[in-house]
Design a protein around this motif. Structure first.
Motif, PDB file in Angstrom:
ATOM      1  N   LEU A   1       0.809  -1.213   0.000  1.00 57.58           N
ATOM      2  CA  LEU A   1       0.000   0.000   0.000  1.00 57.58           C
ATOM      3  C   LEU A   1       0.848   1.271   0.000  1.00 57.58           C
ATOM      4  O   LEU A   1       0.481   2.265  -0.627  1.00 57.58           O
ATOM      5  CB  LEU A   1      -0.941  -0.014   1.203  1.00 57.58           C
ATOM      6  CG  LEU A   1      -1.940   1.126   1.302  1.00 57.58           C
ATOM      7  CD1 LEU A   1      -2.835   1.157   0.067  1.00 57.58           C
ATOM      8  CD2 LEU A   1      -2.773   0.995   2.547  1.00 57.58           C
ATOM      9  N   LEU A   2       1.982   1.255   0.672  1.00 50.63           N
ATOM     10  CA  LEU A   2       2.829   2.448   0.728  1.00 50.63           C
ATOM     11  C   LEU A   2       3.336   2.830  -0.663  1.00 50.63           C
ATOM     12  O   LEU A   2       3.414   4.015  -0.999  1.00 50.63           O
ATOM     13  CB  LEU A   2       4.003   2.232   1.685  1.00 50.63           C
ATOM     14  CG  LEU A   2       4.887   3.443   1.934  1.00 50.63           C
ATOM     15  CD1 LEU A   2       4.089   4.603   2.515  1.00 50.63           C
ATOM     16  CD2 LEU A   2       6.029   3.086   2.861  1.00 50.63           C
ATOM     17  N   ILE A   3       3.640   1.846  -1.485  1.00 54.19           N
ATOM     18  CA  ILE A   3       4.099   2.147  -2.845  1.00 54.19           C
ATOM     19  C   ILE A   3       2.956   2.739  -3.666  1.00 54.19           C
ATOM     20  O   ILE A   3       3.148   3.706  -4.404  1.00 54.19           O
ATOM     21  CB  ILE A   3       4.659   0.879  -3.523  1.00 54.19           C
ATOM     22  CG1 ILE A   3       5.923   0.417  -2.803  1.00 54.19           C
ATOM     23  CG2 ILE A   3       4.958   1.145  -4.993  1.00 54.19           C
ATOM     24  CD1 ILE A   3       6.480  -0.885  -3.323  1.00 54.19           C
ATOM     25  N   VAL A   4       1.778   2.188  -3.527  1.00 47.34           N
ATOM     26  CA  VAL A   4       0.614   2.692  -4.260  1.00 47.34           C
ATOM     27  C   VAL A   4       0.299   4.126  -3.822  1.00 47.34           C
ATOM     28  O   VAL A   4       0.048   5.004  -4.659  1.00 47.34           O
ATOM     29  CB  VAL A   4      -0.606   1.775  -4.058  1.00 47.34           C
ATOM     30  CG1 VAL A   4      -1.845   2.348  -4.710  1.00 47.34           C
ATOM     31  CG2 VAL A   4      -0.308   0.378  -4.591  1.00 47.34           C
ATOM     32  N   ALA A   5       0.345   4.375  -2.515  1.00 49.38           N
ATOM     33  CA  ALA A   5       0.076   5.723  -2.003  1.00 49.38           C
ATOM     34  C   ALA A   5       1.127   6.714  -2.489  1.00 49.38           C
ATOM     35  O   ALA A   5       0.789   7.832  -2.911  1.00 49.38           O
ATOM     36  CB  ALA A   5       0.029   5.703  -0.480  1.00 49.38           C
ATOM     37  N   ALA A   6       2.397   6.330  -2.447  1.00 47.06           N
ATOM     38  CA  ALA A   6       3.462   7.219  -2.905  1.00 47.06           C
ATOM     39  C   ALA A   6       3.315   7.521  -4.390  1.00 47.06           C
ATOM     40  O   ALA A   6       3.498   8.666  -4.826  1.00 47.06           O
ATOM     41  CB  ALA A   6       4.823   6.595  -2.623  1.00 47.06           C
ATOM     42  N   ALA A   7       2.973   6.513  -5.172  1.00 45.43           N
ATOM     43  CA  ALA A   7       2.773   6.718  -6.611  1.00 45.43           C
ATOM     44  C   ALA A   7       1.627   7.694  -6.854  1.00 45.43           C
ATOM     45  O   ALA A   7       1.750   8.619  -7.666  1.00 45.43           O
ATOM     46  CB  ALA A   7       2.504   5.389  -7.302  1.00 45.43           C
TER      47      ALA A   7
END
Length: 119
Positions: free
Chosen positions: A7-13
């Motif tokens: 989820l952190l990668i999706v949020a950062a993207a």
């Protein structure tokens, strides 16, 4: 069960791409459009589980953090508020870079995505 990126990668993207879109709407420059295209390509491959794309993204995040740190230090004499604002963004960039490189969740996602593509 589908293999989904952390989820952190999706949020950062999402945050970063929205920021670039906002920059292109308010003050379009070809450099911003280029950064947007590079970011879309990198995140596409990161979402597919590419370790190389993840490492490139981590390197670019860490390099951006270093540039902001230097810019903040250079502007400290003229404008302390600007220097503080620049250095505030250093920590999230470095944390994101470390997360991409060292997180067990990211490595597990990359391994399982690679296994799914090979089967």
């Amino acid at each position: 069960m589908k293999n989904r990126p952390p989820l952190l990668i999706v949020a950062a993207a999402g945050v970063y791409l929205l920021y670039l879109i906002w920059q292109m709407i308010t003050d379009f420059m070809p450099v911003t459009a280029g950064r947007f295209l590079i970011a879309v390509v990198l995140f596409f491959f990161v979402f597919r589980g590419s370790r190389v794309a993840g490492n490139i993204l981590a390197f670019l995040s860490a390099a951006s953090g270093a540039v902001l740190l230097v810019a903040g230090a250079a502007s400290a004499k003229e404008n302390a508020t600007n220097a503080i604002a620049l250095t505030v963004f250093v920590a999230p960039l470095l944390v994101f870079a470390a997360y991409l490189v060292f997180s067990p969740k990211v490595r597990a996602f990359q391994r399982s995505a690679t296994a799914l593509r090979q089967s």
